[in-house]
Design a protein around this motif. Sequence first.
Motif, short mmCIF file in Angstrom:
data_model
loop_
_atom_site.label_atom_id
_atom_site.label_comp_id
_atom_site.label_asym_id
_atom_site.label_seq_id
_atom_site.Cartn_x
_atom_site.Cartn_y
_atom_site.Cartn_z
N LYS A 85 -23.31 -22.67 1.54
CA LYS A 85 -22.55 -22.15 0.16
C LYS A 85 -21.42 -23.03 -0.08
CE LYS A 85 -21.73 -18.50 -2.87
NZ LYS A 85 -22.51 -18.07 -3.62
N LYS A 86 -21.33 -23.36 -1.16
CA LYS A 86 -20.31 -24.37 -1.50
C LYS A 86 -19.10 -23.32 -2.07
CE LYS A 86 -22.85 -28.04 -2.11
NZ LYS A 86 -22.83 -29.14 -1.26
N ILE A 87 -17.77 -24.06 -1.26
CA ILE A 87 -16.70 -23.21 -1.31
C ILE A 87 -15.69 -24.31 -1.81
CG2 ILE A 87 -14.53 -22.51 -0.09
CD1 ILE A 87 -16.62 -21.42 1.98
N THR A 88 -14.94 -23.90 -2.80
CA THR A 88 -13.78 -24.91 -3.29
C THR A 88 -12.28 -24.34 -3.14
OG1 THR A 88 -15.14 -25.36 -5.27
CG2 THR A 88 -12.96 -25.99 -5.42
N VAL A 89 -11.48 -25.54 -2.52
CA VAL A 89 -10.30 -24.94 -2.13
C VAL A 89 -9.23 -25.93 -2.96
CG1 VAL A 89 -8.45 -25.21 -0.35
CG2 VAL A 89 -10.69 -24.82 0.30
N THR A 90 -8.46 -25.07 -3.95
CA THR A 90 -7.64 -25.80 -4.96
C THR A 90 -6.02 -25.37 -4.34
OG1 THR A 90 -9.38 -25.22 -6.42
CG2 THR A 90 -7.14 -26.02 -7.21
N ILE A 91 -5.61 -26.31 -4.50
CA ILE A 91 -3.81 -26.35 -4.28
C ILE A 91 -3.33 -26.99 -5.54
CG2 ILE A 91 -1.95 -26.62 -2.78
CD1 ILE A 91 -3.70 -26.63 -0.42
N PRO A 92 -2.84 -26.63 -6.56
CA PRO A 92 -2.67 -27.36 -7.86
C PRO A 92 -1.21 -28.30 -7.70
CG PRO A 92 -3.34 -25.16 -8.41
CD PRO A 92 -3.27 -25.14 -6.75
N GLU A 93 -0.38 -27.73 -6.80
CA GLU A 93 0.68 -28.55 -6.93
C GLU A 93 0.61 -29.69 -6.06
OE1 GLU A 93 5.48 -27.90 -5.31
OE2 GLU A 93 4.19 -26.05 -5.36
N TYR A 152 2.96 -22.67 -1.31
CA TYR A 152 1.89 -23.30 -2.35
C TYR A 152 1.07 -22.28 -2.76
CZ TYR A 152 3.48 -28.05 -1.17
OH TYR A 152 4.37 -29.26 -1.12
N ASN A 153 0.65 -22.18 -3.96
CA ASN A 153 -0.46 -21.47 -4.36
C ASN A 153 -1.75 -21.96 -4.01
OD1 ASN A 153 0.97 -19.47 -5.79
ND2 ASN A 153 1.48 -20.77 -7.56
N VAL A 154 -2.56 -21.15 -3.37
CA VAL A 154 -3.88 -21.80 -2.59
C VAL A 154 -4.91 -20.83 -3.30
CG1 VAL A 154 -5.16 -22.19 -0.62
CG2 VAL A 154 -2.70 -22.72 -0.39
N LEU A 155 -6.04 -21.62 -3.80
CA LEU A 155 -7.26 -20.95 -4.44
C LEU A 155 -8.33 -21.06 -3.71
CD1 LEU A 155 -7.24 -18.94 -6.71
CD2 LEU A 155 -8.22 -20.80 -8.08
N ILE A 156 -8.94 -20.18 -3.21
CA ILE A 156 -10.59 -20.34 -2.69
C ILE A 156 -11.45 -19.87 -3.33
CG2 ILE A 156 -11.72 -20.02 -0.40
CD1 ILE A 156 -9.08 -19.61 1.01
N THR A 157 -12.56 -20.54 -3.80
CA THR A 157 -13.60 -20.04 -4.62
C THR A 157 -14.98 -20.06 -3.93
OG1 THR A 157 -12.19 -20.65 -6.58
CG2 THR A 157 -14.59 -20.18 -7.01
#
Length: 609
Positions: free
Chosen positions: A243-251, A286-291
């Motif tokens: 499964k594809k997972i995306t980790v995003t840390i905008p800052e 940090y705002n960390v987003l996992i999708t």
Amino acid sequence: MYKKFILTYLLLQSIALFAQQNLLVNVYSRPVQSLNGKWNYIVDPYENGYYNYRYEPFDKQEKPSKSAFFMNAKQEDKTELLEYNFDKSPTLNVPGDWNTQTDSLFFYEGTLWYKKSFDYVSKKEGNRAFLYFGAVNYHADVYLNGKKLGTHTGGFTPFNFEVTGKLKDKDNFVVVKVDNKRCKECVPTLNTDWFNYGGITRDVQLVEVAATFIREYEIQLNPKNNKQLTGFIKLDGQAAANKKITVTIPELKIKKQITTDGDGTAQVTIDVKNVKYWSPENPHLYNVLITAGDDVLSDKIGFRTITTKGHNIVLNGKNVFLRGICIHEESPNNGKRVSTIEDARTLLTWAKDLGCNYVRLAHYPHNEHMLRLADEMGILVWEEIPVYWTIDWKNADTYANAENQLTEVITRDRNRASVIIWSMANETPSLPERNTFLGKLAKHSRSMDPTRLISAAMEQSNYEGNPLVKTIDDPFADVVDVLSFNQYIGWYDGLPEKCNEVTWKITQDKPVVISEFGADAKAGYHADKLTRFSEEYQEDLYVQTLKMLSKIEQLQGLSPWILKDFRSPRRQLPGLQDGWNRKGLYSDKGEKKKAFYILKAFYDAKAKQ
């Protein structure tokens, strides 16, 4: 198709049976339906709602009797004999301990049944649902709509059960049998120096997630490379593999895609630069987003490294002195179990007012509010499991219980930058079986989380038989990263003036943190400095102790006992103790004692060095 159906069925059965050991993380950020509020309760010291008159459990019967309390039965006609009714029974607030909500239950230790009725409508077809408990003290048997979900043992860690397909739109009910009786094989065991608050002491929530969801994750700075984030993300569900997972840390301008393996786990390795390292002086999160498909989870994570070098504790490459205090999980201005974020914030604010950059959360995992706020407020944390005094060291079930509690707290808090130390125990005797027990716990902790330090509150002893030269002679000292010990010279060992005679011989080249010292004082009781329980006695002990401990070359921190007075049935002296341990620098009513200002001045001076 049939084979696929059988495999799916077995998977779901496995989840249903063992869900309490597969903990949901970051419930803070998930869609939830709160089940907090008024719950009906029945006090059941003979456990008549669980056993029949032959002492056979009702929940082992193929068709349980309506006499079983978990059936939540109602009389169907006037001739039916039924000897309980939840809806006509009194209520308790959840979360909360039962001891302080009604006088008749103040010292009660035994079984009490809770019941909550609720409606539930799923937000999206195909989603999954979990019943999540922040903590129940001590043993919980959980039932939904008359069917048993499972059990959990341990009073201070979270657990959950999957309830997908078991909920109705209307008129669901959950029943929890809570038993807080102390026992020899328990963790903690029979004898403690704190109050045994019973009940559903933390939040209860229904958590809805996608069919394949983010079960667990860790994203931290690589302890060997502070320019790299490492960790893992674990998915749960039929579509978890590949499964594809995306980790995003905008800052940090990071958007990294990774792929799970056949087990649903993806390893995280992300190079970073210009990171603002988390510290007490700059608690940057940090705002960390996992999708992962339909599941999107956010968290606020601080990035920092914590290591030791010789007798130094090193935070982000710089030596740090831990200016600390111990804290019990009791409300600031009364004696009850902490359950609100407001109470947690008050306790940590008091610690900061004292000049602390560090707290020891004794002697068990505290509410998650404390760790989230410590991240936000910039306070370093020692977390501990209740392996306290004399555990049943040879009992395999006791060890399994302790390891499970350790697993649950690490799983919950492994992404909290504030947590720098996992503690394995407090004041345990140096015995071969104890050394094996604690050694296994330390090994387990390092296997789960190699990014933090290991310690335990040990005991001091005489060096080569000399009572005026103290040392640490304990095989577990070779296992820990931070050498910590409790000492009460001037209270349990002589008078404060003895501190002038005692020296320390520490043979290990490790940082030393004094995990406890202190003396009792009742706020407002004034006398000369030799009068026990006076503020002046406690004040003088702090003066003398700080002089003595400052001579230890390896000293890198302190956490005196304790921030505020707390309830303890061991403390019975009328007029002075009255059921309270009075070693707090704040009273049970939030009054500062004279010793507060001694420690604050010491910490203020340390902060300037």
